[in-house]
Every structure is written in C-alpha cells, then in structure tokens.
Design an enzyme around this catalytic site. Structure first.
Site, PDB file in Angstrom:
ATOM      1  N   ASP A  59      81.968 -17.729  10.882  1.00  0.00           N
ATOM      2  CA  ASP A  59      81.378 -16.558  10.233  1.00  0.00           C
ATOM      3  C   ASP A  59      82.052 -16.290   8.892  1.00  0.00           C
ATOM      4  O   ASP A  59      83.224 -15.906   8.845  1.00  0.00           O
ATOM      5  CB  ASP A  59      81.502 -15.350  11.160  1.00  0.00           C
ATOM      6  CG  ASP A  59      80.699 -14.148  10.682  1.00  0.00           C
ATOM      7  OD1 ASP A  59      80.155 -14.214   9.552  1.00  0.00           O
ATOM      8  OD2 ASP A  59      80.615 -13.156  11.421  1.00  0.00           O
ATOM      9  N   TYR A 101      78.832  -7.393  -6.451  1.00  0.00           N
ATOM     10  CA  TYR A 101      78.317  -8.764  -6.391  1.00  0.00           C
ATOM     11  C   TYR A 101      78.829  -9.572  -7.585  1.00  0.00           C
ATOM     12  O   TYR A 101      79.326 -10.688  -7.423  1.00  0.00           O
ATOM     13  CB  TYR A 101      76.790  -8.730  -6.380  1.00  0.00           C
ATOM     14  CG  TYR A 101      76.142 -10.096  -6.286  1.00  0.00           C
ATOM     15  CD1 TYR A 101      76.089 -10.782  -5.070  1.00  0.00           C
ATOM     16  CD2 TYR A 101      75.570 -10.701  -7.404  1.00  0.00           C
ATOM     17  CE1 TYR A 101      75.483 -12.031  -4.969  1.00  0.00           C
ATOM     18  CE2 TYR A 101      74.959 -11.944  -7.313  1.00  0.00           C
ATOM     19  CZ  TYR A 101      74.919 -12.609  -6.096  1.00  0.00           C
ATOM     20  OH  TYR A 101      74.321 -13.830  -6.007  1.00  0.00           O
ATOM     21  N   ALA A 117      81.439  -9.018  -9.445  1.00  0.00           N
ATOM     22  CA  ALA A 117      82.883  -9.231  -9.336  1.00  0.00           C
ATOM     23  C   ALA A 117      83.180 -10.406  -8.405  1.00  0.00           C
ATOM     24  O   ALA A 117      84.042 -11.248  -8.697  1.00  0.00           O
ATOM     25  CB  ALA A 117      83.567  -7.963  -8.820  1.00  0.00           C
ATOM     26  N   LYS A 123      81.247 -12.929  -7.842  1.00  0.00           N
ATOM     27  CA  LYS A 123      80.791 -14.161  -8.485  1.00  0.00           C
ATOM     28  C   LYS A 123      81.651 -14.530  -9.695  1.00  0.00           C
ATOM     29  O   LYS A 123      81.858 -15.715  -9.973  1.00  0.00           O
ATOM     30  CB  LYS A 123      79.315 -14.038  -8.881  1.00  0.00           C
ATOM     31  CG  LYS A 123      78.373 -13.952  -7.678  1.00  0.00           C
ATOM     32  CD  LYS A 123      78.415 -15.226  -6.846  1.00  0.00           C
ATOM     33  CE  LYS A 123      77.306 -15.277  -5.812  1.00  0.00           C
ATOM     34  NZ  LYS A 123      77.266 -16.561  -5.080  1.00  0.00           N
TER      35      LYS A 123
END
Length: 235
Positions: free
Chosen positions: A60, A150, A152, A154
């Site tokens: 996971d 998101y 940050a 990436k």
C-alpha cells in the site's frame, strides 16, 4: 527490450487505470515480463485478470513505512529492467483550508512511497542496469492556486529523480521524469469535479500518448538517457 536474451522485466505502480494501464498494456503486448503493484489482495486479483500473464505484488503506497515489511513477505523479481512510478493521489484545496491529514496523505503516496519503493528495488535495478521512470506532472514544474499539496509532492518527486540520477549513474541506472499536462484519466475526472468544471476527455492528452512518451524514454539506446520530458495537449 533488454539487451540480454530474456524478456525485459518491469514493475509498475498505478496499472489499474489511466496512464499506468496504458503503459502496462503496451509492455505486455510486446512480450515483456510485468510485475504490478496492488494496494491489497483483492486489487491484485483484479489486476491479474486485467493483464493475463502479469505477476502481482501487494503493497500500500498510502503507508510507505510498511512497504519494506510487505515486500519482504513476497517473492520479488531477481532483476528489474525498469521501475515505473505512475500511481498518485490528488486533493485540491487552498492552503488556508488544507489540513495536515491531506498534506501527509498526498506526500506519503506521491513522494515518500516512490522513494521507499526505489530504495527497496535498487539492488534489482543495479543488477540489470535498469531504468527508473517517474510519471510526474505539469504540477511538478509549477504550482497553481489550490494545487499546493499535489504540486509540492510532485516538485519533491522531481528532486528525488534528480538526486537519484546523480547517485546511480555510476551503477548504469537511468532516471527519467515525464511531466504530462492534463490527461484523460479517472484522476482528471475527479479533478474536474473538485474544480466544479465539466469534464470533456476529448480536450486532454490520451493515456496512450503518455505511454508512448514513457516507452520512448525507456527504449532509448544505452549510453543516453532522457532526463526530463514534458508532454501536453495541443488544444
């Protein structure tokens, strides 16, 4: 394909839909050996049904600190020609509204998990002088309003890829970041719902176009590597 006689072996996260599914399909169709990471046993069974002949692993990405234990309970490939980090999560919101829970969940799945999965599989990648491919995002190069968490994650993924490339070049491991613009995937549909916009898949890149970009980097002859590649819709 690998330069050796055996078929090339690839491990893919996010093969259940969108870009990951397109990459998996293309690699399977050309006779390569696939290992697909699933978050649980039920999902692994679904993936095995969708991609006949592919092997599955359960781990996971939302809980990166448990990946080492999870993979330790399973048989891993002996060598790995490529590792594709394609899975990701997105939750939009203004900095004034986003809670640590959203920040931590986004960073765990999009950044810490790829770092940990890479660490755990580096011996197999070094053995094959393999390739690590990060499907990043246009948000990995610039951050717009409501995209802070998101983007940050990436931006961090780009840093991970850049550092890894320097560290592993002496081991013959290649590292590529691909930055797709908006792509017609279930994730994009969710983003449009969060933005309150109507979703028209015709306006965006097809997952197969991004898969072509990924495979182009993967199939580049030895002695050269694509470091960073942006692909965006022409519309």
């Amino acid at each position: 394909m690998s330069s050796n006689a055996h078929p090339a072996t690839h491990l893919i996260t996010g093969a259940g839909s969108g870009i990951g599914a397109a990459v998996a399909r293309r690699l399977l169709d050309r006779g390569d050996e696939l290992w697909l990471l699933a978050r649980d046993a039920g999902r692994a069974k679904e993936l095995a049904g969708e991609f006949p002949g592919a092997r599955t692993l359960v781990g996971d990405l939302a809980v990166p600190e448990r990946l080492s234990w999870a993979l330790g309970q399973q048989t891993l490939p002996d060598r790995l020609d490529s590792l594709h980090h394609i899975a990701g999560v997105v939750e939009l919101g203004q900095v004034g509204d986003l809670t640590p829970k959203v920040w931590n969940a986004t960073l765990a799945a999009n950044l810490v998990a790829p770092a940990e999965l890479t660490r755990l599989l580096l011996p197999q990648l070094r053995l094959a002088e393999g390739h690590v491919l990060f499907v990043n995002s246009g948000a990995g190069l610039r951050a717009n309003a409501e995209w802070s968490a998101y983007a940050a994650s990436k931006h961090g993924l780009k840093a991970l890829a850049d550092a890894l490339r320097w560290e592993e070049s002496r081991n013959g491991v290649r590292v590529t970041s691909v930055y797709p613009g908006r792509t017609a995937t279930p994730m994009q549909e969710k983003v449009h719902r969060q933005e309150g916009n109507e979703y028209d898949p015709q306006r965006w890149i097809t997952p197969d176009a991004v898969a072509t970009t990924v495979l182009t980097a993967l199939d580049l002859p030895r002695g050269s590597e694509v470091t960073d590649l942006s692909v965006r819709p022409t519309a």
